[in-house]
Enzyme design. Structure first.
Site, short mmCIF file in Angstrom:
data_model
loop_
_atom_site.label_atom_id
_atom_site.label_comp_id
_atom_site.label_asym_id
_atom_site.label_seq_id
_atom_site.Cartn_x
_atom_site.Cartn_y
_atom_site.Cartn_z
N THR A 32 0.83 -1.21 0.00
CA THR A 32 0.00 0.00 0.00
C THR A 32 0.86 1.25 0.00
O THR A 32 0.63 2.19 -0.78
CB THR A 32 -0.92 0.02 1.24
OG1 THR A 32 -1.78 -1.12 1.21
CG2 THR A 32 -1.77 1.28 1.27
N SER A 80 -7.61 -5.94 7.98
CA SER A 80 -7.84 -5.31 9.28
C SER A 80 -8.37 -3.91 9.10
O SER A 80 -8.22 -3.30 8.03
CB SER A 80 -6.52 -5.25 10.07
OG SER A 80 -5.60 -4.37 9.42
N ASP A 91 -5.06 6.60 -0.66
CA ASP A 91 -5.78 6.76 -1.93
C ASP A 91 -6.14 8.22 -2.16
O ASP A 91 -6.01 8.75 -3.27
CB ASP A 91 -7.06 5.92 -1.94
CG ASP A 91 -6.80 4.46 -2.27
OD1 ASP A 91 -5.66 4.14 -2.68
OD2 ASP A 91 -7.72 3.65 -2.10
#
Length: 217
Positions: A32, A80, A91
């Site tokens: 990520t 999670s 994002d």
């Protein structure tokens, strides 16, 4: 719309890469963060310089990490609340970098101020779309959907920017696309507000009916 149609296909396509990264010891959070750095760096390096073709290619490459990390989390059982929060937060920073990079380029051009304003409108209304959903969920109601969800907006911006850079299209094409996207984003905000209003009104009505039907001591 676009996200629903492509999500299953992209997830299936990326599953082998997700398994390979897990075997190499990468965590979903690491992917990520790496993906976000790639999107932010690519957008803010290439777009302000007017290198829309290369910028779109780099950003698109790293955008796939948005699905890759989720696939890794599901395969490894590491999904999670923190991972979802991290992914959503980064994002938004990535989206802002894409539109911010475009805005920076056109704001510096003598005849690009109109396009810069549309890019700013897309940026503001895009954040409002996300905020409306997050705020609604905080109130316990749903505010998903609309004609311009996050994935749809990102695809449209990248396609228009990439075509402008790779095929030397007139910049007016990108201007028109940003204008349409700004309007669509504003409409999506209104749609989500209307949805929340409808749901909260129904909840209030139900509460009133229940209250009226209860015997008073």
């Amino acid at each position: 719309m676009l996200s629903r149609l492509a999500q299953a296909f992209v997830r299936r396509l990326l599953t082998p890469f997700a398994k390979a990264l897990l075997k190499l010891g990468f965590s979903p959070d690491a992917v990520t963060i790496i993906g976000a750095i790639g999107v932010i760096g690519g957008a803010l390096w290439f777009f302000p310089r007017g290198e829309f073709g290369w910028g779109t290619l780099v950003v698109t490459l790293f955008v796939f990490s948005d699905t890759l990390d989720g696939t890794m989390a599901r395969l490894s059982g590491r999904a999670s609340p923190w991972g979802a929060f991290l992914d959503s937060t980064l994002d938004r920073i990535g989206d802002a970098s894409v539109l911010g990079g475009i805005l920076m380029y056109f704001a510096a051009q003598p005849d690009g101020h109109l396009t810069a304003w549309f890019a700013l409108a897309c940026l503001v209304f895009g954040f409002m779309v996300s905020y409306a959903r997050a705020r609604a969920e905080g109130l316990g109601v749903d505010a998903k959907g609309g004609i311009a969800e996050r994935a749809d907006r990102l695809v449209v911006v990248l396609v228009a920017t990439g075509l402008t850079g790779l095929f030397d299209l007139p910049e007016i094409v990108l201007t028109v696309v940003l204008a349409i996207l700004a309007v669509a984003s504003a409409v999506t905000v209104v749609q989500r507000m209307a949805s929340v209003k409808r749901q909260t009104s129904l909840a209030d009505s139900s509460a009133n009916v229940t209250g009226h039907g209860t015997a008073r001591p």
